[in-house]
Design a protein around this motif. Sequence first.
Motif, PDB file in Angstrom:
ATOM      1  N   GLY A 128      -0.514 -20.895  -9.769  1.00 14.98           N
ATOM      2  CA  GLY A 128      -1.567 -21.864 -10.024  1.00 14.98           C
ATOM      3  C   GLY A 128      -0.960 -23.081 -10.690  1.00 14.98           C
ATOM      4  O   GLY A 128       0.249 -23.154 -10.902  1.00 14.98           O
ATOM      5  N   ASN A 129      -1.780 -24.036 -11.030  1.00 16.55           N
ATOM      6  CA  ASN A 129      -1.266 -25.293 -11.580  1.00 16.55           C
ATOM      7  C   ASN A 129      -0.467 -25.098 -12.861  1.00 16.55           C
ATOM      8  O   ASN A 129       0.645 -25.614 -12.977  1.00 16.55           O
ATOM      9  N   TRP A 130      -0.992 -24.387 -13.845  1.00  9.94           N
ATOM     10  CA  TRP A 130      -0.303 -24.238 -15.124  1.00  9.94           C
ATOM     11  C   TRP A 130       0.920 -23.343 -15.012  1.00  9.94           C
ATOM     12  O   TRP A 130       1.949 -23.598 -15.651  1.00  9.94           O
ATOM     13  N   TYR A 131       0.830 -22.281 -14.216  1.00  9.26           N
ATOM     14  CA  TYR A 131       1.996 -21.409 -14.023  1.00  9.26           C
ATOM     15  C   TYR A 131       3.112 -22.188 -13.332  1.00  9.26           C
ATOM     16  O   TYR A 131       4.270 -22.114 -13.746  1.00  9.26           O
ATOM     17  N   ASP A 132       2.765 -22.936 -12.305  1.00  9.21           N
ATOM     18  CA  ASP A 132       3.769 -23.725 -11.580  1.00  9.21           C
ATOM     19  C   ASP A 132       4.430 -24.767 -12.484  1.00  9.21           C
ATOM     20  O   ASP A 132       5.639 -24.964 -12.431  1.00  9.21           O
ATOM     21  N   PHE A 133       3.621 -25.423 -13.306  1.00 14.24           N
ATOM     22  CA  PHE A 133       4.166 -26.410 -14.238  1.00 14.24           C
ATOM     23  C   PHE A 133       5.128 -25.752 -15.231  1.00 14.24           C
ATOM     24  O   PHE A 133       6.231 -26.257 -15.470  1.00 14.24           O
ATOM     25  N   GLY A 134       4.733 -24.621 -15.795  1.00  8.84           N
ATOM     26  CA  GLY A 134       5.606 -23.897 -16.709  1.00  8.84           C
ATOM     27  C   GLY A 134       6.867 -23.402 -16.032  1.00  8.84           C
ATOM     28  O   GLY A 134       7.958 -23.431 -16.612  1.00  8.84           O
ATOM     29  N   PHE A 135       6.742 -22.951 -14.777  1.00 11.04           N
ATOM     30  CA  PHE A 135       7.903 -22.476 -14.033  1.00 11.04           C
ATOM     31  C   PHE A 135       8.905 -23.612 -13.812  1.00 11.04           C
ATOM     32  O   PHE A 135      10.109 -23.437 -13.997  1.00 11.04           O
ATOM     33  N   LEU A 136       8.407 -24.779 -13.447  1.00  8.66           N
ATOM     34  CA  LEU A 136       9.300 -25.920 -13.247  1.00  8.66           C
ATOM     35  C   LEU A 136       9.961 -26.353 -14.554  1.00  8.66           C
ATOM     36  O   LEU A 136      11.145 -26.713 -14.563  1.00  8.66           O
ATOM     37  N   LEU A 137       9.210 -26.317 -15.653  1.00 12.92           N
ATOM     38  CA  LEU A 137       9.813 -26.629 -16.953  1.00 12.92           C
ATOM     39  C   LEU A 137      10.895 -25.621 -17.311  1.00 12.92           C
ATOM     40  O   LEU A 137      11.948 -25.988 -17.826  1.00 12.92           O
ATOM     41  N   GLY A 138      10.631 -24.353 -17.043  1.00 14.46           N
ATOM     42  CA  GLY A 138      11.615 -23.317 -17.345  1.00 14.46           C
ATOM     43  C   GLY A 138      12.853 -23.417 -16.475  1.00 14.46           C
ATOM     44  O   GLY A 138      13.975 -23.219 -16.949  1.00 14.46           O
ATOM     45  N   MET A 139      12.670 -23.728 -15.200  1.00 15.47           N
ATOM     46  CA  MET A 139      13.824 -23.849 -14.296  1.00 15.47           C
ATOM     47  C   MET A 139      14.721 -25.021 -14.686  1.00 15.47           C
ATOM     48  O   MET A 139      15.933 -24.946 -14.576  1.00 15.47           O
ATOM     49  N   GLY A 140      14.139 -26.092 -15.134  1.00 14.11           N
ATOM     50  CA  GLY A 140      14.919 -27.268 -15.516  1.00 14.11           C
ATOM     51  C   GLY A 140      15.044 -27.403 -17.014  1.00 14.11           C
ATOM     52  O   GLY A 140      15.175 -28.492 -17.536  1.00 14.11           O
ATOM     53  N   SER A 141      15.005 -26.300 -17.703  1.00 12.86           N
ATOM     54  CA  SER A 141      14.976 -26.285 -19.158  1.00 12.86           C
ATOM     55  C   SER A 141      16.212 -26.938 -19.766  1.00 12.86           C
ATOM     56  O   SER A 141      17.326 -26.735 -19.298  1.00 12.86           O
ATOM     57  N   PRO A 142      16.012 -27.707 -20.832  1.00  7.57           N
ATOM     58  CA  PRO A 142      17.173 -28.271 -21.533  1.00  7.57           C
ATOM     59  C   PRO A 142      18.050 -27.198 -22.168  1.00  7.57           C
ATOM     60  O   PRO A 142      19.205 -27.446 -22.467  1.00  7.57           O
ATOM     61  N   LEU A 143      17.515 -25.988 -22.341  1.00  6.44           N
ATOM     62  CA  LEU A 143      18.341 -24.907 -22.874  1.00  6.44           C
ATOM     63  C   LEU A 143      19.475 -24.582 -21.916  1.00  6.44           C
ATOM     64  O   LEU A 143      20.585 -24.277 -22.334  1.00  6.44           O
ATOM     65  N   LEU A 144      19.204 -24.649 -20.634  1.00  5.45           N
ATOM     66  CA  LEU A 144      20.239 -24.352 -19.645  1.00  5.45           C
ATOM     67  C   LEU A 144      21.112 -25.572 -19.363  1.00  5.45           C
ATOM     68  O   LEU A 144      22.308 -25.442 -19.144  1.00  5.45           O
ATOM     69  N   GLY A 145      20.538 -26.747 -19.364  1.00  8.64           N
ATOM     70  CA  GLY A 145      21.291 -27.954 -19.062  1.00  8.64           C
ATOM     71  C   GLY A 145      22.128 -28.460 -20.214  1.00  8.64           C
ATOM     72  O   GLY A 145      23.049 -29.241 -20.023  1.00  8.64           O
ATOM     73  N   GLY A 146      21.825 -28.028 -21.424  1.00  7.44           N
ATOM     74  CA  GLY A 146      22.543 -28.518 -22.592  1.00  7.44           C
ATOM     75  C   GLY A 146      23.939 -27.956 -22.757  1.00  7.44           C
ATOM     76  O   GLY A 146      24.736 -28.494 -23.509  1.00  7.44           O
ATOM     77  N   PHE A 147      24.266 -26.892 -22.055  1.00  8.00           N
ATOM     78  CA  PHE A 147      25.583 -26.289 -22.215  1.00  8.00           C
ATOM     79  C   PHE A 147      26.702 -27.173 -21.675  1.00  8.00           C
ATOM     80  O   PHE A 147      27.769 -27.233 -22.242  1.00  8.00           O
TER      81      PHE A 147
END
Length: 69
Positions: free
Chosen positions: A40-59
Amino acid sequence: MWWEDLLWGFWNGITAWIVLIVHVFGQWGEFPFYNTARAGNWYDFGFLLGMGSPLLGGFGARRSGFRRR
C-alpha cells in the motif's frame, strides 16, 4: 494503522538486501523479499526509504578523495 505499515516497510526495506542475497542461494524461502499482504502507499514509501537508507549508503562515503585547501 498507517504508521505500522510505514515501519514494517522501512524494516523490510533495510533487511531486503540481506534477504535478496540469501534468496539467490536458495535459502529462506519462507521470508519474502517484499510483503505483498501489506502493500500500500505507506508500506511502499517505508520500503523505498529502507532500501535507500542512509545507514547503508553511509559506509562508502567516509573518504571522498577530494581535499579542501
